[in-house]
Design a protein around this motif. Structure first.
Motif, short mmCIF file in Angstrom:
data_model
loop_
_atom_site.label_atom_id
_atom_site.label_comp_id
_atom_site.label_asym_id
_atom_site.label_seq_id
_atom_site.Cartn_x
_atom_site.Cartn_y
_atom_site.Cartn_z
N THR A 310 0.69 -1.13 -0.02
CA THR A 310 -0.29 -0.22 -0.05
C THR A 310 0.77 1.09 -0.10
O THR A 310 0.50 2.33 -0.52
N MET A 548 -7.51 -1.25 -2.96
CA MET A 548 -9.06 -1.59 -2.19
C MET A 548 -8.71 -1.20 -0.85
O MET A 548 -9.55 -0.56 -0.49
N GLU A 549 -7.31 -1.65 -0.44
CA GLU A 549 -6.87 -1.62 1.18
C GLU A 549 -6.46 0.04 1.96
O GLU A 549 -7.13 0.59 2.62
N ASP A 552 -9.54 1.39 2.15
CA ASP A 552 -10.17 1.28 3.25
C ASP A 552 -9.86 1.52 4.34
O ASP A 552 -10.63 2.59 5.52
N ARG A 553 -8.59 2.20 4.22
CA ARG A 553 -7.99 3.01 5.52
C ARG A 553 -8.09 4.07 5.64
O ARG A 553 -7.90 4.86 6.84
#
Length: 669
Positions: A310, A548-549, A552-553
């Motif tokens: 990420t 996507m991570e 979400d974060r």
């Protein structure tokens, strides 16, 4: 009054209040030796002792009457600290709220007199000559990524998804295709008269790069930078990087600081590996050090891997890195295996994966990846399933083999008389299977087949092309000649249960690296896992999973969408540091600070801040650390000698009531 020559010296000390340049007068007898970059000894009047350090620069002649101490001695005539290395160390330390001397302690090996004398007596290294065939080979390898060769020449910042397949080096050794890709980039850079630095997590990756380089460039142009080398060899290698002739440096995380001539490329392989995160203060990740070095020294910057962290994906999203895809997308044949109707739901190896392994064993080796080493890493009470813990230290019990007396994983004590504290049962049950137990079970299921265990206690780097079952823990998988004919990834559901913010990323990285060892067209069975991580592996879309991570974060303000600093110490020191921080950086919102909460002998607070505020936040936290260190200072005894100096420094550091770690890998309050 005659003007004095003034030396500005960085003292080699862990004390934060000494992290600045001190002025010393250069006596006449040291005038010729005291040049920028050399190691020196200088008096520290406040402590009454001599301290080693580096002469960073020689200032303009000073005719003022200000009192200055004289340099005591020049330790070595070799300028080991280049201006570029000092600037890089200073930038890294400031970004991490640490000391430049701590960075230099990692970057510059300890002086070895014999190696230094041999280096000074030898002729300077010549400019390496690259054969036309090697240059043509490198260009052919780089052609798999359209525009890559031109991007390297233009010193761009790139993110590459490495080809997930095995390859063969010039001498016939089995290597990963990623190694040949990075070596090709380094060969092209060296052929252009510039140096390349290739940074990898461990010795297994370094060995692949060395095998891929063999026969491509002159041996004397390849420099190994590895902490596992003997001290004379490592110091000799460092001296080679100081020469004017370009070279290729291959090493672990500290290699990112190598002061090579005419830097043309810095490449990091698998930046998600925790081995690239420096555990020692100030804890600068090799990825961040590489980014800062690119800003200072230029040259191309490449982050390559089978998966995408990420952190790298964030840099791609903001336009700092350019994602350069391959001309032809390659991916392993991943199969999501689950238990079929009629099979036990607790079956560890589903019938589909079992059948694939049996068929593949007729052609060559099969890899089975497991989560943990040993025989039975986890034991529970056979009656109530309560975890079996050591009565002395509370550590988990494990079994070395079937029927063996349980042993504590922490203190090593045998637990022959163990009894469950909940139900008083004296029987234990194996709750998990390690590499050795899995090897036993598969050996019985496939009689007559070789079984090879590869883990921390049984290191195996290569296996031949003959049929064999290779049971390996994550990250310890050997290379197979021609690739594995099938791969079975076990314990995936257990891996995903770990209490870690990045566990999805980590699992995807472990599985992707293992899948890349498969022969072309060989099946890769991921057992018992579903959801986004499994889909990303099956479709080989790791960068999409990283995006996507990040999405979400972001609303949760979790790294790497923001930076996080951990502030540890006693309550008064931490509260004072947080108050000073809010005063210095009023832009921090009310949810920026988490804690402080009790931890060990003090408290810990986490500070979340945007990247744009990083310089001001780290400056304020560093000032608080220095202030706390000065308040904790006690009068030092008048002692001399290196042992006394080190003891005094350790004692002062232990009294410091405040510690700061920026960009913490684990958000644990």
């Amino acid at each position: 009054m005659t003007a004095r020559r003034v030396a500005r010296v960085l003292l080699d000390s862990p004390l934060p209040q000494l992290d600045r340049l001190f002025d010393y007068s250069i006596p006449d007898h040291l005038a010729d030796e005291a040049v920028p970059g050399v190691r020196v000894k200088a008096p520290l009047r406040s402590a009454g002792r001599m301290v080693e350090g580096y002469l960073v620069e020689v200032g303009d002649p000073d005719a003022s009457a200000r009192p200055l101490s004289d340099l005591e001695a020049v330790v070595s005539p070799v300028p080991v600290l280049t201006p570029g290395l000092y600037a890089h160390a200073r930038r890294c330390a400031d970004r991490a709220a640490g000391s430049a001397s701590d960075i230099l302690r990692l970057a510059i090996p300890k002086r070895m007199v014999r190696a230094e004398k041999a280096w000074l007596a030898a002729d300077p290294p010549a400019e390496p000559e690259i054969e036309p065939g090697a240059r043509d080979w490198a260009d052919a390898e780089l052609a798999a990524y359209p525009g890559l060769a031109e991007a390297l020449d233009a010193s761009e910042r790139l993110a590459l998804d490495a080809p997930p397949q095995p390859a063969t080096s010039a001498d016939g050794s089995a290597v990963g295709a990623w190694a040949t890709l990075l070596v090709a980039a380094a060969v092209r850079t060296l052929a252009g008269g510039r140096s390349a630095v290739l940074v990898v997590p461990d010795h297994r990756d370094r060995a692949q790069l060395e095998a891929a380089l063999a026969g491509r460039v002159p041996a004397e142009a390849v420099v190994r930078d590895d902490a596992k080398q003997s001290s004379p060899l490592r110091y000799a290698a460092y001296l080679r990087t100081l020469a004017d002739a370009p070279c290729i440096v291959i090493g672990n995380r500290s290699a990112v600081y190598a002061p090579v001539h005419a830097l043309g490329l810095v490449a990091l392989w698998d930046d998600g590996d925790p081995l690239l995160s420096e555990p020692l203060s100030p804890g600068v990740h090799a990825r961040d050090a590489a980014l800062l070095r690119h800003e200072l020294d230029g040259g191309a910057l490449v982050f390559a891997g089978h998966t995408r962290t990420t952190d790298v994906e964030r840099l791609v999203a903001v336009g700092w890195l350019r994602d350069l895809p391959a001309a032809r997308r390659l991916s392993p044949r991943v199969v999501l295996s689950a238990t079929r109707e009629g099979e036990s739901r607790g079956s560890r190896v589903p019938s589909a994966a079992f059948a694939a392994a049996r068929e593949a064993l007729g052609q060559g080796p099969v890899l089975v990846q497991v989560a943990r080493p040993g025989y039975a890493p986890v034991l529970v009470c056979a009656d109530c399933r309560h975890p079996a813990r050591c009565t002395h230290c509370g550590g988990p019990l494990h079994a070395a083999r079937q029927g063996a007396v349980p042993t504590c994983s922490w203190c090593g004590r045998a637990a022959g008389g163990w009894a469950c504290p909940d139900c008083s049962s004296t029987r234990v049950r194996m709750a998990s299977s390690g590499s050795e137990r899995t090897a036993d079970e598969l050996g019985r299921a496939f009689p007559g087949v070789r079984v090879i265990v590869a883990d921390g206690e049984h290191p195996v780097t290569h296996v031949d092309s003959r049929p064999a079952l290779v049971v390996a823990t994550r990250g310890a998988e050997p290379l197979a000649a021609g690739g594995y004919r099938a791969i079975v990834l076990l314990d995936g559901d257990r891996m995903l249960l770990a209490d870690d913010l990045r566990i999805g990323e980590s699992c995807l990285r472990w599985w992707s690296n293992a899948a890349a060892l498969a022969a072309p067209g060989a099946p890769v069975h991921l057992v018992g896992v579903a959801g986004p991580v499994a889909r990303a592996l099956a479709t080989w879309t790791q960068s999409a999973y990283a995006r996507m991570e990040l999405a979400d974060r972001k609303p949760l303000r979790m790294p790497p969408t923001v930076r996080v600093a951990a502030v540890d110490g006693d309550r008064l020191a931490v509260d004072a540091a947080l108050a000073d921080l809010r005063s210095a950086v009023p832009e921090l919102d009310g949810e920026a600070v988490l804690g402080p909460l009790p931890r060990d002998e003090g408290v810990r607070a986490l500070v979340r801040f945007d990247y744009a505020l990083g310089g001001r936040v780290t400056e304020s936290l560093r000032a608080s650390v220095v202030s706390a260190a000065i308040k904790a200072r006690r009068p030092a005894k008048r002692t001399t000698g290196q042992a006394a100096d080190a003891q005094a420094a350790r004692a002062a550091a232990a009294r410091n009531r405040l510690k700061v770690r920026v960009d913490v890998p684990d958000l644990d309050l």
